[in-house]
Write a protein that holds these residues in place. Structure first.
Motif, PDB file in Angstrom:
ATOM      1  N   GLU A 150       0.810  -1.215   0.000  1.00 18.01           N
ATOM      2  CA  GLU A 150       0.000   0.000   0.000  1.00 18.01           C
ATOM      3  C   GLU A 150       0.845   1.266   0.000  1.00 18.01           C
ATOM      4  O   GLU A 150       0.467   2.267  -0.597  1.00 18.01           O
ATOM      5  CB  GLU A 150      -0.926  -0.006   1.224  1.00 18.01           C
ATOM      6  N   HIS A 151       1.996   1.235   0.649  1.00 18.71           N
ATOM      7  CA  HIS A 151       2.769   2.466   0.851  1.00 18.71           C
ATOM      8  C   HIS A 151       4.083   2.535   0.086  1.00 18.71           C
ATOM      9  O   HIS A 151       4.744   3.570   0.105  1.00 18.71           O
ATOM     10  CB  HIS A 151       3.024   2.661   2.351  1.00 18.71           C
ATOM     11  N   LEU A 152       4.475   1.485  -0.592  1.00 16.78           N
ATOM     12  CA  LEU A 152       5.765   1.478  -1.275  1.00 16.78           C
ATOM     13  C   LEU A 152       5.849   2.552  -2.361  1.00 16.78           C
ATOM     14  O   LEU A 152       6.869   3.244  -2.470  1.00 16.78           O
ATOM     15  CB  LEU A 152       6.065   0.100  -1.857  1.00 16.78           C
ATOM     16  N   ASP A 153       4.801   2.728  -3.145  1.00 18.81           N
ATOM     17  CA  ASP A 153       4.821   3.767  -4.182  1.00 18.81           C
ATOM     18  C   ASP A 153       5.065   5.145  -3.579  1.00 18.81           C
ATOM     19  O   ASP A 153       5.865   5.930  -4.091  1.00 18.81           O
ATOM     20  CB  ASP A 153       3.509   3.792  -4.969  1.00 18.81           C
ATOM     21  N   ASP A 154       4.369   5.445  -2.482  1.00 17.69           N
ATOM     22  CA  ASP A 154       4.542   6.749  -1.830  1.00 17.69           C
ATOM     23  C   ASP A 154       5.953   6.917  -1.291  1.00 17.69           C
ATOM     24  O   ASP A 154       6.556   7.987  -1.430  1.00 17.69           O
ATOM     25  CB  ASP A 154       3.536   6.924  -0.685  1.00 17.69           C
ATOM     26  N   LEU A 155       6.484   5.877  -0.675  1.00 15.36           N
ATOM     27  CA  LEU A 155       7.844   5.948  -0.140  1.00 15.36           C
ATOM     28  C   LEU A 155       8.869   6.159  -1.249  1.00 15.36           C
ATOM     29  O   LEU A 155       9.802   6.957  -1.103  1.00 15.36           O
ATOM     30  CB  LEU A 155       8.180   4.686   0.652  1.00 15.36           C
ATOM     31  N   GLU A 156       8.693   5.446  -2.360  1.00 16.82           N
ATOM     32  CA  GLU A 156       9.593   5.638  -3.501  1.00 16.82           C
ATOM     33  C   GLU A 156       9.529   7.074  -3.994  1.00 16.82           C
ATOM     34  O   GLU A 156      10.568   7.699  -4.241  1.00 16.82           O
ATOM     35  CB  GLU A 156       9.238   4.682  -4.637  1.00 16.82           C
ATOM     36  N   ASP A 157       8.323   7.604  -4.150  1.00 17.46           N
ATOM     37  CA  ASP A 157       8.167   8.982  -4.623  1.00 17.46           C
ATOM     38  C   ASP A 157       8.863   9.968  -3.697  1.00 17.46           C
ATOM     39  O   ASP A 157       9.589  10.856  -4.152  1.00 17.46           O
ATOM     40  CB  ASP A 157       6.686   9.357  -4.739  1.00 17.46           C
ATOM     41  N   ILE A 158       8.661   9.806  -2.403  1.00 20.48           N
ATOM     42  CA  ILE A 158       9.242  10.731  -1.429  1.00 20.48           C
ATOM     43  C   ILE A 158      10.762  10.671  -1.449  1.00 20.48           C
ATOM     44  O   ILE A 158      11.436  11.690  -1.593  1.00 20.48           O
ATOM     45  CB  ILE A 158       8.721  10.430  -0.006  1.00 20.48           C
ATOM     46  N   TYR A 159      11.321   9.486  -1.298  1.00 22.01           N
ATOM     47  CA  TYR A 159      12.769   9.364  -1.188  1.00 22.01           C
ATOM     48  C   TYR A 159      13.492   9.645  -2.495  1.00 22.01           C
ATOM     49  O   TYR A 159      14.574  10.245  -2.494  1.00 22.01           O
ATOM     50  CB  TYR A 159      13.162   8.004  -0.603  1.00 22.01           C
ATOM     51  N   LEU A 160      12.895   9.262  -3.631  1.00 25.95           N
ATOM     52  CA  LEU A 160      13.521   9.568  -4.914  1.00 25.95           C
ATOM     53  C   LEU A 160      13.455  11.064  -5.207  1.00 25.95           C
ATOM     54  O   LEU A 160      14.408  11.642  -5.743  1.00 25.95           O
ATOM     55  CB  LEU A 160      12.887   8.755  -6.038  1.00 25.95           C
ATOM     56  N   ALA A 161      12.360  11.723  -4.828  1.00 22.97           N
ATOM     57  CA  ALA A 161      12.252  13.172  -5.001  1.00 22.97           C
ATOM     58  C   ALA A 161      13.268  13.899  -4.118  1.00 22.97           C
ATOM     59  O   ALA A 161      13.918  14.857  -4.557  1.00 22.97           O
ATOM     60  CB  ALA A 161      10.836  13.649  -4.682  1.00 22.97           C
ATOM     61  N   GLU A 162      13.421  13.448  -2.879  1.00 27.89           N
ATOM     62  CA  GLU A 162      14.414  14.056  -1.988  1.00 27.89           C
ATOM     63  C   GLU A 162      15.824  13.877  -2.547  1.00 27.89           C
ATOM     64  O   GLU A 162      16.638  14.796  -2.502  1.00 27.89           O
ATOM     65  CB  GLU A 162      14.320  13.458  -0.583  1.00 27.89           C
ATOM     66  N   HIS A 163      16.109  12.700  -3.087  1.00 30.28           N
ATOM     67  CA  HIS A 163      17.420  12.437  -3.675  1.00 30.28           C
ATOM     68  C   HIS A 163      17.667  13.362  -4.871  1.00 30.28           C
ATOM     69  O   HIS A 163      18.738  13.948  -5.002  1.00 30.28           O
ATOM     70  CB  HIS A 163      17.530  10.977  -4.099  1.00 30.28           C
ATOM     71  N   GLU A 164      16.663  13.498  -5.723  1.00 26.72           N
ATOM     72  CA  GLU A 164      16.817  14.353  -6.905  1.00 26.72           C
ATOM     73  C   GLU A 164      16.999  15.811  -6.495  1.00 26.72           C
ATOM     74  O   GLU A 164      17.788  16.545  -7.100  1.00 26.72           O
ATOM     75  CB  GLU A 164      15.619  14.206  -7.844  1.00 26.72           C
ATOM     76  N   LEU A 165      16.296  16.248  -5.453  1.00 25.50           N
ATOM     77  CA  LEU A 165      16.470  17.616  -4.956  1.00 25.50           C
ATOM     78  C   LEU A 165      17.902  17.834  -4.488  1.00 25.50           C
ATOM     79  O   LEU A 165      18.509  18.878  -4.768  1.00 25.50           O
ATOM     80  CB  LEU A 165      15.477  17.910  -3.822  1.00 25.50           C
ATOM     81  N   GLU A 166      18.464  16.870  -3.793  1.00 20.75           N
ATOM     82  CA  GLU A 166      19.870  16.966  -3.372  1.00 20.75           C
ATOM     83  C   GLU A 166      20.797  17.061  -4.582  1.00 20.75           C
ATOM     84  O   GLU A 166      21.762  17.829  -4.580  1.00 20.75           O
ATOM     85  CB  GLU A 166      20.263  15.752  -2.525  1.00 20.75           C
ATOM     86  N   GLU A 167      20.498  16.286  -5.624  1.00 16.50           N
ATOM     87  CA  GLU A 167      21.307  16.324  -6.848  1.00 16.50           C
ATOM     88  C   GLU A 167      21.227  17.697  -7.511  1.00 16.50           C
ATOM     89  O   GLU A 167      22.244  18.231  -7.968  1.00 16.50           O
ATOM     90  CB  GLU A 167      20.843  15.240  -7.831  1.00 16.50           C
ATOM     91  N   VAL A 168      20.047  18.287  -7.558  1.00 13.78           N
ATOM     92  CA  VAL A 168      19.875  19.619  -8.145  1.00 13.78           C
ATOM     93  C   VAL A 168      20.633  20.647  -7.321  1.00 13.78           C
ATOM     94  O   VAL A 168      21.375  21.476  -7.873  1.00 13.78           O
ATOM     95  CB  VAL A 168      18.373  19.991  -8.252  1.00 13.78           C
ATOM     96  N   ARG A 169      20.481  20.604  -6.016  1.00 16.63           N
ATOM     97  CA  ARG A 169      21.167  21.571  -5.145  1.00 16.63           C
ATOM     98  C   ARG A 169      22.686  21.450  -5.233  1.00 16.63           C
ATOM     99  O   ARG A 169      23.398  22.440  -5.094  1.00 16.63           O
ATOM    100  CB  ARG A 169      20.712  21.395  -3.702  1.00 16.63           C
ATOM    101  N   ALA A 170      23.191  20.248  -5.499  1.00 18.71           N
ATOM    102  CA  ALA A 170      24.634  20.019  -5.611  1.00 18.71           C
ATOM    103  C   ALA A 170      25.145  20.310  -7.026  1.00 18.71           C
ATOM    104  O   ALA A 170      26.348  20.216  -7.272  1.00 18.71           O
ATOM    105  CB  ALA A 170      24.965  18.584  -5.222  1.00 18.71           C
TER     106      ALA A 170
END
Length: 74
Positions: free
Chosen positions: A35-55
């Motif tokens: 039930e929650h894996l899709d949401d967790l993937e979205d959250i953590y992958l978005a956070e990772h991509e934000l870190e990549e953009v900021r770096a």
């Protein structure tokens, strides 16, 4: 195969639910993950991509550019 340690309170709740419904604890753990894996993937992958953009390792693309690239303009 997956083994997880849960806080005792959660383990107790899961056991009670399983006992009352006649299903296994594994059934409910699996359901919760599915039930929650899709949401967790979205959250953590978005956070990772934000870190990549900021770096400076990734460049954001505007919605307008994406729509134009894929010929989706209305």
């Amino acid at each position: 195969m997956l083994a997880i340690r849960l806080p005792q309170e959660i383990e107790n709740r899961l056991k009670k639910l399983a006992d009352v419904t006649g299903r296994s604890k594994t059934f409910y753990a699996r359901e919760a993950i599915l039930e929650h894996l899709d949401d967790l993937e979205d959250i953590y992958l978005a956070e990772h991509e934000l870190e990549e953009v900021r770096a400076g390792r990734s460049v954001p693309v505007s919605l307008e550019e994406v729509m134009k690239q894929y010929d989706l303009e209305s």
